[in-house]
Design a protein around this motif. Structure first.
Motif, PDB file in Angstrom:
ATOM      1  N   ALA A 126       0.815  -1.221   0.000  1.00  0.00           N
ATOM      2  CA  ALA A 126       0.000   0.000   0.000  1.00  0.00           C
ATOM      3  C   ALA A 126       0.849   1.272   0.000  1.00  0.00           C
ATOM      4  O   ALA A 126       0.392   2.325   0.435  1.00  0.00           O
ATOM      5  CB  ALA A 126      -0.956   0.016   1.185  1.00  0.00           C
ATOM      6  N   ALA A 127       2.065   1.204  -0.474  1.00  0.00           N
ATOM      7  CA  ALA A 127       2.889   2.399  -0.605  1.00  0.00           C
ATOM      8  C   ALA A 127       2.646   3.036  -1.970  1.00  0.00           C
ATOM      9  O   ALA A 127       2.311   2.362  -2.940  1.00  0.00           O
ATOM     10  CB  ALA A 127       4.363   2.048  -0.450  1.00  0.00           C
ATOM     11  N   GLY A 128       2.802   4.374  -2.045  1.00  0.00           N
ATOM     12  CA  GLY A 128       2.668   5.053  -3.319  1.00  0.00           C
ATOM     13  C   GLY A 128       3.868   4.782  -4.205  1.00  0.00           C
ATOM     14  O   GLY A 128       4.925   4.315  -3.745  1.00  0.00           O
ATOM     15  N   LEU A 129       3.719   5.106  -5.507  1.00  0.00           N
ATOM     16  CA  LEU A 129       4.785   4.801  -6.454  1.00  0.00           C
ATOM     17  C   LEU A 129       6.056   5.572  -6.124  1.00  0.00           C
ATOM     18  O   LEU A 129       7.159   5.016  -6.134  1.00  0.00           O
ATOM     19  CB  LEU A 129       4.323   5.112  -7.879  1.00  0.00           C
ATOM     20  CG  LEU A 129       5.357   4.872  -8.981  1.00  0.00           C
ATOM     21  CD1 LEU A 129       5.846   3.438  -8.958  1.00  0.00           C
ATOM     22  CD2 LEU A 129       4.769   5.211 -10.350  1.00  0.00           C
ATOM     23  N   GLU A 130       5.914   6.860  -5.807  1.00  0.00           N
ATOM     24  CA  GLU A 130       7.102   7.649  -5.499  1.00  0.00           C
ATOM     25  C   GLU A 130       7.791   7.131  -4.243  1.00  0.00           C
ATOM     26  O   GLU A 130       9.023   7.019  -4.194  1.00  0.00           O
ATOM     27  CB  GLU A 130       6.723   9.119  -5.334  1.00  0.00           C
ATOM     28  CG  GLU A 130       7.913  10.036  -5.109  1.00  0.00           C
ATOM     29  CD  GLU A 130       7.541  11.500  -5.164  1.00  0.00           C
ATOM     30  OE1 GLU A 130       8.092  12.279  -4.357  1.00  0.00           O
ATOM     31  OE2 GLU A 130       6.696  11.866  -6.018  1.00  0.00           O
ATOM     32  N   GLN A 131       6.997   6.793  -3.219  1.00  0.00           N
ATOM     33  CA  GLN A 131       7.584   6.249  -1.998  1.00  0.00           C
ATOM     34  C   GLN A 131       8.250   4.895  -2.269  1.00  0.00           C
ATOM     35  O   GLN A 131       9.299   4.574  -1.694  1.00  0.00           O
ATOM     36  CB  GLN A 131       6.505   6.092  -0.922  1.00  0.00           C
ATOM     37  CG  GLN A 131       6.001   7.394  -0.336  1.00  0.00           C
ATOM     38  CD  GLN A 131       5.076   8.137  -1.295  1.00  0.00           C
ATOM     39  OE1 GLN A 131       4.497   7.520  -2.202  1.00  0.00           O
ATOM     40  NE2 GLN A 131       4.930   9.447  -1.093  1.00  0.00           N
ATOM     41  N   ALA A 132       7.649   4.093  -3.156  1.00  0.00           N
ATOM     42  CA  ALA A 132       8.235   2.796  -3.490  1.00  0.00           C
ATOM     43  C   ALA A 132       9.572   2.962  -4.196  1.00  0.00           C
ATOM     44  O   ALA A 132      10.532   2.221  -3.925  1.00  0.00           O
ATOM     45  CB  ALA A 132       7.269   1.992  -4.354  1.00  0.00           C
ATOM     46  N   VAL A 133       9.653   3.927  -5.101  1.00  0.00           N
ATOM     47  CA  VAL A 133      10.911   4.172  -5.810  1.00  0.00           C
ATOM     48  C   VAL A 133      11.993   4.609  -4.829  1.00  0.00           C
ATOM     49  O   VAL A 133      13.137   4.123  -4.875  1.00  0.00           O
ATOM     50  CB  VAL A 133      10.701   5.230  -6.909  1.00  0.00           C
ATOM     51  CG1 VAL A 133      12.040   5.670  -7.487  1.00  0.00           C
ATOM     52  CG2 VAL A 133       9.814   4.684  -8.016  1.00  0.00           C
ATOM     53  N   LEU A 134      11.647   5.513  -3.917  1.00  0.00           N
ATOM     54  CA  LEU A 134      12.638   5.988  -2.940  1.00  0.00           C
ATOM     55  C   LEU A 134      13.048   4.869  -1.985  1.00  0.00           C
ATOM     56  O   LEU A 134      14.225   4.771  -1.609  1.00  0.00           O
ATOM     57  CB  LEU A 134      12.063   7.171  -2.157  1.00  0.00           C
ATOM     58  CG  LEU A 134      11.817   8.452  -2.968  1.00  0.00           C
ATOM     59  CD1 LEU A 134      11.167   9.518  -2.104  1.00  0.00           C
ATOM     60  CD2 LEU A 134      13.112   8.976  -3.560  1.00  0.00           C
ATOM     61  N   ALA A 135      12.095   4.025  -1.611  1.00  0.00           N
ATOM     62  CA  ALA A 135      12.406   2.957  -0.666  1.00  0.00           C
ATOM     63  C   ALA A 135      13.314   1.908  -1.281  1.00  0.00           C
ATOM     64  O   ALA A 135      14.198   1.352  -0.601  1.00  0.00           O
ATOM     65  CB  ALA A 135      11.111   2.307  -0.170  1.00  0.00           C
ATOM     66  N   THR A 136      13.115   1.607  -2.575  1.00  0.00           N
ATOM     67  CA  THR A 136      13.930   0.571  -3.218  1.00  0.00           C
ATOM     68  C   THR A 136      15.268   1.094  -3.712  1.00  0.00           C
ATOM     69  O   THR A 136      16.148   0.298  -4.063  1.00  0.00           O
ATOM     70  CB  THR A 136      13.161  -0.035  -4.401  1.00  0.00           C
ATOM     71  OG1 THR A 136      12.780   1.016  -5.316  1.00  0.00           O
ATOM     72  CG2 THR A 136      11.912  -0.762  -3.928  1.00  0.00           C
ATOM     73  N   ALA A 137      15.430   2.424  -3.765  1.00  0.00           N
ATOM     74  CA  ALA A 137      16.694   2.983  -4.268  1.00  0.00           C
ATOM     75  C   ALA A 137      17.862   2.609  -3.369  1.00  0.00           C
ATOM     76  O   ALA A 137      18.985   2.389  -3.848  1.00  0.00           O
ATOM     77  CB  ALA A 137      16.583   4.495  -4.390  1.00  0.00           C
ATOM     78  N   ASP A 138      17.609   2.523  -2.059  1.00  0.00           N
ATOM     79  CA  ASP A 138      18.704   2.242  -1.120  1.00  0.00           C
ATOM     80  C   ASP A 138      19.087   0.771  -1.088  1.00  0.00           C
ATOM     81  O   ASP A 138      20.173   0.423  -0.612  1.00  0.00           O
ATOM     82  CB  ASP A 138      18.298   2.694   0.286  1.00  0.00           C
ATOM     83  CG  ASP A 138      18.083   4.202   0.360  1.00  0.00           C
ATOM     84  OD1 ASP A 138      18.756   4.915  -0.413  1.00  0.00           O
ATOM     85  OD2 ASP A 138      17.252   4.648   1.178  1.00  0.00           O
ATOM     86  N   ILE A 139      18.214  -0.098  -1.576  1.00  0.00           N
ATOM     87  CA  ILE A 139      18.502  -1.541  -1.543  1.00  0.00           C
ATOM     88  C   ILE A 139      18.544  -2.122  -2.948  1.00  0.00           C
ATOM     89  O   ILE A 139      18.408  -3.334  -3.120  1.00  0.00           O
ATOM     90  CB  ILE A 139      17.436  -2.280  -0.704  1.00  0.00           C
ATOM     91  CG1 ILE A 139      16.035  -2.005  -1.262  1.00  0.00           C
ATOM     92  CG2 ILE A 139      17.526  -1.882   0.756  1.00  0.00           C
ATOM     93  CD1 ILE A 139      14.946  -2.814  -0.567  1.00  0.00           C
ATOM     94  N   ALA A 140      18.744  -1.264  -3.937  1.00  0.00           N
ATOM     95  CA  ALA A 140      18.778  -1.729  -5.322  1.00  0.00           C
ATOM     96  C   ALA A 140      19.987  -2.630  -5.554  1.00  0.00           C
ATOM     97  O   ALA A 140      21.011  -2.510  -4.863  1.00  0.00           O
ATOM     98  CB  ALA A 140      18.832  -0.540  -6.284  1.00  0.00           C
ATOM     99  N   PRO A 141      19.916  -3.549  -6.517  1.00  0.00           N
ATOM    100  CA  PRO A 141      21.068  -4.404  -6.842  1.00  0.00           C
ATOM    101  C   PRO A 141      22.279  -3.573  -7.251  1.00  0.00           C
ATOM    102  O   PRO A 141      22.144  -2.436  -7.730  1.00  0.00           O
ATOM    103  CB  PRO A 141      20.553  -5.263  -8.003  1.00  0.00           C
ATOM    104  CG  PRO A 141      19.069  -5.256  -7.847  1.00  0.00           C
ATOM    105  CD  PRO A 141      18.714  -3.917  -7.279  1.00  0.00           C
ATOM    106  N   ALA A 142      23.450  -4.140  -7.051  1.00  0.00           N
ATOM    107  CA  ALA A 142      24.689  -3.393  -7.278  1.00  0.00           C
ATOM    108  C   ALA A 142      24.815  -2.907  -8.713  1.00  0.00           C
ATOM    109  O   ALA A 142      25.359  -1.827  -8.961  1.00  0.00           O
ATOM    110  CB  ALA A 142      25.883  -4.270  -6.913  1.00  0.00           C
ATOM    111  N   ALA A 143      24.318  -3.675  -9.699  1.00  0.00           N
ATOM    112  CA  ALA A 143      24.466  -3.282 -11.101  1.00  0.00           C
ATOM    113  C   ALA A 143      23.697  -2.018 -11.431  1.00  0.00           C
ATOM    114  O   ALA A 143      24.004  -1.355 -12.429  1.00  0.00           O
ATOM    115  CB  ALA A 143      24.010  -4.423 -12.013  1.00  0.00           C
ATOM    116  N   LEU A 144      22.680  -1.663 -10.620  1.00  0.00           N
ATOM    117  CA  LEU A 144      21.889  -0.450 -10.857  1.00  0.00           C
ATOM    118  C   LEU A 144      22.021   0.548  -9.710  1.00  0.00           C
ATOM    119  O   LEU A 144      21.242   1.493  -9.641  1.00  0.00           O
ATOM    120  CB  LEU A 144      20.408  -0.817 -11.038  1.00  0.00           C
ATOM    121  CG  LEU A 144      20.026  -1.557 -12.315  1.00  0.00           C
ATOM    122  CD1 LEU A 144      18.545  -1.905 -12.292  1.00  0.00           C
ATOM    123  CD2 LEU A 144      20.352  -0.731 -13.552  1.00  0.00           C
TER     124      LEU A 144
END
Length: 303
Positions: A126-144
């Motif tokens: 139930a997170a918004g798209l912008e919040q989801a993008v910010l939340a996953t940015a810190d745990i993104a795979p090393a290649a990205l």
């Protein structure tokens, strides 16, 4: 055709030509460095041709290749050897070495699939798209990691999410990333529902593309192995005859022999180019380019 076979005038003329070419090459490199920022805003035929050259053909590597060619030419006394050696030094490392570009692209595709799944799971909570993008940015795979950090910084600085996503797609430079970003941009601009299931399907599609790419790379590996064997045997034979049986190559000391050597070298270069081309995979058409990212065309029109 050693130096003893040439007259003093011929040797002097050859030295002048080589020196002039080296000087002009260094001037061109210096001019290119100074005028680089200007050329970026003035695309032309020369810039398009330079853009088609391999990325590893840096000015420094080009100077090294020309220097090695001149040394070989001086040792053999064959002007054609200068050209052939220069071309060989420029092209053979990429032809004989591992296909790092394919491995890097496969790694980025896997990272893209993992990030898409992260977005899906975060949106399901139930997170918004912008919040989801910010939340996953810190745990993104090393290649990205670098691209995701840039995306998050752009959003946090106040840039609209669609514009930041388009810039992210251009930076990643992958057709599959364009597809994922297109879905995200449409969801951000038009408030599309059911984005989480769509992202799940996209992640599955990306993983299928990764598996197909790995099968293609496995097939290409056999082609590249054959190319390596052919090139190594050919070069080994040429170097061995030059070092251990130089009289066998005396016919190449004449100008007629040099023309024959140029033809033979051209045929080998054409065959190596063909062997490399048949193992190359054509990339699909990009949905997002720097032009479309700047104008927002084709994906909603707003940024």
């Amino acid at each position: 055709m050693t130096l003893s076979h040439w007259g003093a005038g011929t040797v002097t003329a050859l030295a002048v030509v080589c020196g002039t070419m080296c000087g002009l090459g260094l001037m061109a490199i210096g001019y290119g460095v100074v005028r680089r920022s200007v050329r970026e805003h003035q695309p032309g035929l020369g810039r398009r041709l330079v853009g088609r050259l391999p990325a590893d053909w840096t000015p420094r590597w080009f100077v090294i290749a020309v220097s090695v060619g001149l040394v070989v030419g001086a040792l053999t006394g064959w002007p054609v050897a200068v050209v052939l050696t220069t071309i060989a030094v420029l092209t053979l490392p990429g032809l004989l070495g591992p296909d790092r570009a394919a491995a890097r692209r496969t790694e980025r595709m896997e990272a893209l699939a993992a990030w898409t799944e992260m977005l899906r799971d975060t949106l399901s909570a139930a997170a918004g798209l912008e919040q989801a993008v910010l939340a996953t940015a810190d745990i993104a795979p090393a290649a990205l990691k670098v691209e995701m950090r840039t995306l998050a910084d752009a959003v946090r600085s106040g840039r609209s999410l669609p514009a930041a996503l388009r810039a992210f797609a251009v930076e990643v430079d992958d057709p599959l990333a364009d597809v994922v970003v297109a879905a995200l941009v449409m969801a951000a601009e038009q408030q599309a529902g059911q984005l989480a299931p769509l992202l799940g399907e996209l992640a599955e599609s990306v993983r299928e593309q990764v598996a197909m790419r790995q099968r293609i790379d496995a097939g290409r590996a056999s082609v590249r192995t054959g190319v390596r064997v052919t090139v190594i045997v050919t070069l080994g034979m040429a170097v061995g005859m030059t070092v251990f049986n130089r009289p066998y190559l005396d016919p190449f000391n004449s100008w007629t022999g040099q023309m024959v050597l140029a033809v033979v070298g051209g045929l080998f270069a054409a065959s190596f180019t063909y062997l490399s081309a048949i193992g190359r995979v054509d990339e699909p058409v990009r949905l997002m380019t720097p032009a479309t990212a700047g104008t927002g065309s084709g994906l909603g029109g707003r940024s």
